[in-house]
Design an enzyme around this catalytic site. Structure first.
Site, PDB file in Angstrom:
ATOM      1  N   ASP A 102       0.116  -7.545   1.469  1.00 57.35           N
ATOM      2  CA  ASP A 102       0.513  -5.969   1.683  1.00 57.35           C
ATOM      3  C   ASP A 102       2.012  -5.810   1.486  1.00 57.35           C
ATOM      4  O   ASP A 102       2.767  -5.285   2.571  1.00 57.35           O
ATOM      5  CB  ASP A 102      -0.006  -5.508   2.959  1.00 57.35           C
ATOM      6  CG  ASP A 102       0.254  -4.117   2.837  1.00 57.35           C
ATOM      7  OD1 ASP A 102       0.323  -3.393   1.963  1.00 57.35           O
ATOM      8  OD2 ASP A 102       0.036  -3.465   3.999  1.00 57.35           O
ATOM      9  N   HIS A 124       0.877  -1.296  -0.046  1.00 56.71           N
ATOM     10  CA  HIS A 124      -0.188  -0.041   0.067  1.00 56.71           C
ATOM     11  C   HIS A 124       0.831   1.485   0.037  1.00 56.71           C
ATOM     12  O   HIS A 124       0.533   2.525  -0.536  1.00 56.71           O
ATOM     13  CB  HIS A 124      -0.953  -0.098   1.419  1.00 56.71           C
ATOM     14  CG  HIS A 124      -0.349   0.328   2.410  1.00 56.71           C
ATOM     15  ND1 HIS A 124      -0.012  -0.583   3.363  1.00 56.71           N
ATOM     16  CD2 HIS A 124      -0.108   1.348   2.904  1.00 56.71           C
ATOM     17  CE1 HIS A 124       0.285  -0.073   4.648  1.00 56.71           C
ATOM     18  NE2 HIS A 124       0.171   1.207   4.241  1.00 56.71           N
ATOM     19  N   SER A 155       4.830   2.440   7.937  1.00 56.97           N
ATOM     20  CA  SER A 155       4.424   1.178   7.071  1.00 56.97           C
ATOM     21  C   SER A 155       5.718   0.851   6.168  1.00 56.97           C
ATOM     22  O   SER A 155       6.159   1.454   5.509  1.00 56.97           O
ATOM     23  CB  SER A 155       3.311   1.766   6.185  1.00 56.97           C
ATOM     24  OG  SER A 155       2.065   1.686   7.084  1.00 56.97           O
TER      25      SER A 155
END
Length: 349
Positions: free
Chosen positions: A123, A93, A199
């Site tokens: 992911d 993402h 992230s």
């Protein structure tokens, strides 16, 4: 009248019974010093491999008057170098759909990166830069993790380079739904604080080994953060580099690893001491068609022992798509073999 003594002043004020504390560290202080040194050592060794990732995307849409428009949107995240020739692991993402990817190293150097492979279902994504003198992080074994052990997160929240937070592995075997809609199984839960921009950064042990890729937080909660286990990433990396994607078989089960009672292992002469507990069955999936139920424990597929979710993912390759397979399960005290026909995983499965 109340007198206030300012700490750090040059006052020579001292009364009987208020002597300087002993300089010999206590047992607690020694433990804290050892903890601090462990974290410092990890940061010094791993942070050169952690990168900041800036991305640009073209956002397209239509206005109320039905006119189309395109807008440049910027974002950022983290990643880490895992090979000396510039391959970087991050979250899907963070880089999915990017028109431009730029990587900043901890020493200040900046490079344009190319997309190598992307797997929204876990992911995870691999990008690459071409640069000299790169430091690669060491990958550990997430299967050996235990709840309560030290976890260190390194990343770039809100663009602040090489931010370090510490905590513990709060829980194992969680399931988390990725942005593609597919459940990511065997997720690591940690209370090491994560923020937007973390992230894709590494979750690291006290030995400096990466055991997870930080992926998400629950914004309405405190201390509930998640990381994709590095063993899952190891399985994904090769196909992403080779083909740009990870092709997989699909049976439609959400599960988590569970230990098996020793008496059950002996009674059924199993070659594994754990299995995959089916906690959800997708409607109209191969698993539902085969008769798998919630609460069943998968212990084998086509005579291959299944001790954990990674084993199941490894067996569910594209080669088994459309091929009738034998799924070995435990249902209460019985061992059953179900006939199942895996399908090819689709982006929204």
């Amino acid at each position: 009248m109340t007198r206030i003594l300012q700490l750090g002043s040059n006052s020579n004020f001292e009364t009987e019974g208020m002597r300087s504390p002993a300089t010999t560290p206590t047992a607690d202080e020694q433990l804290l010093d050892a903890y601090s040194q462990a974290v410092i050592s990890v940061v010094e060794n791993v942070s050169p491999a952690v990168v900041n990732i800036d991305v640009q995307r073209q956002l397209r849409g239509r206005r109320s008057n039905n006119q189309s428009f395109a807008q440049e949107v910027q974002g950022n995240g983290s990643g880490f170098i895992f090979t000396g020739d510039g391959y970087i692991l991050t979250n899907s993402h963070v880089v999915h759909g990017a028109s431009k990817i730029e990587v900043a190293l901890s020493d200040g150097r900046r490079f344009l990166a190319e997309m190598i492979g992307d797997d929204p279902d876990t992911d995870l994504a691999v990008i690459r830069i071409h640069a000299p003198n790169l430091v690669a992080a060491r990958l550990g074994d997430s299967q050996s993790l235990r709840s309560g052990q030290l976890a260190i997160a390194i990343g770039n929240p809100y663009g602040f380079q090489t931010t370090v937070t510490t905590g513990v592995v709060s829980a194992l075997g969680r399931s988390f739904r990725s942005r593609s809609g597919r459940l990511i199984d065997n997720i690591i839960q940690t209370d090491a604080a994560l923020n937007p921009g973390n992230s894709g950064g590494p979750l690291v042990t006290s030995h400096g080994e990466v055991i997870g890729v930080n992926t998400a937080v629950i914004m309405s909660a405190q201390g509930i953060c998640f990381a994709v286990p590095i063993n899952t990433a190891k399985m994904i990396i090769g196909p992403l580099i080779k083909e740009g994607k990870f092709r997989r078989g699909y049976i439609g089960v959400g599960g988590q690893n569970v230990p098996l009672p020793r008496r059950v292992v002996l009674f059924h002469e199993l070659s594994v001491e754990s299995g995959v507990l089916a906690i959800s069955i997708e409607p109209n999936s191969p698993a539902q068609t085969a008769g798998l139920r919630e609460g069943d424990v998968i212990v084998g597929l086509n005579n291959q022992p299944i001790a954990n979710i990674d084993d199941l993912h490894k067996v569910l390759t594209h080669e088994g798509v459309g091929v009738r397979s034998q799924l070995t399960i435990l249902r209460r005290s019985e061992k059953l073999v179900l006939s199942i026909l895996p399908e090819e995983s689709k982006p929204n499965d």
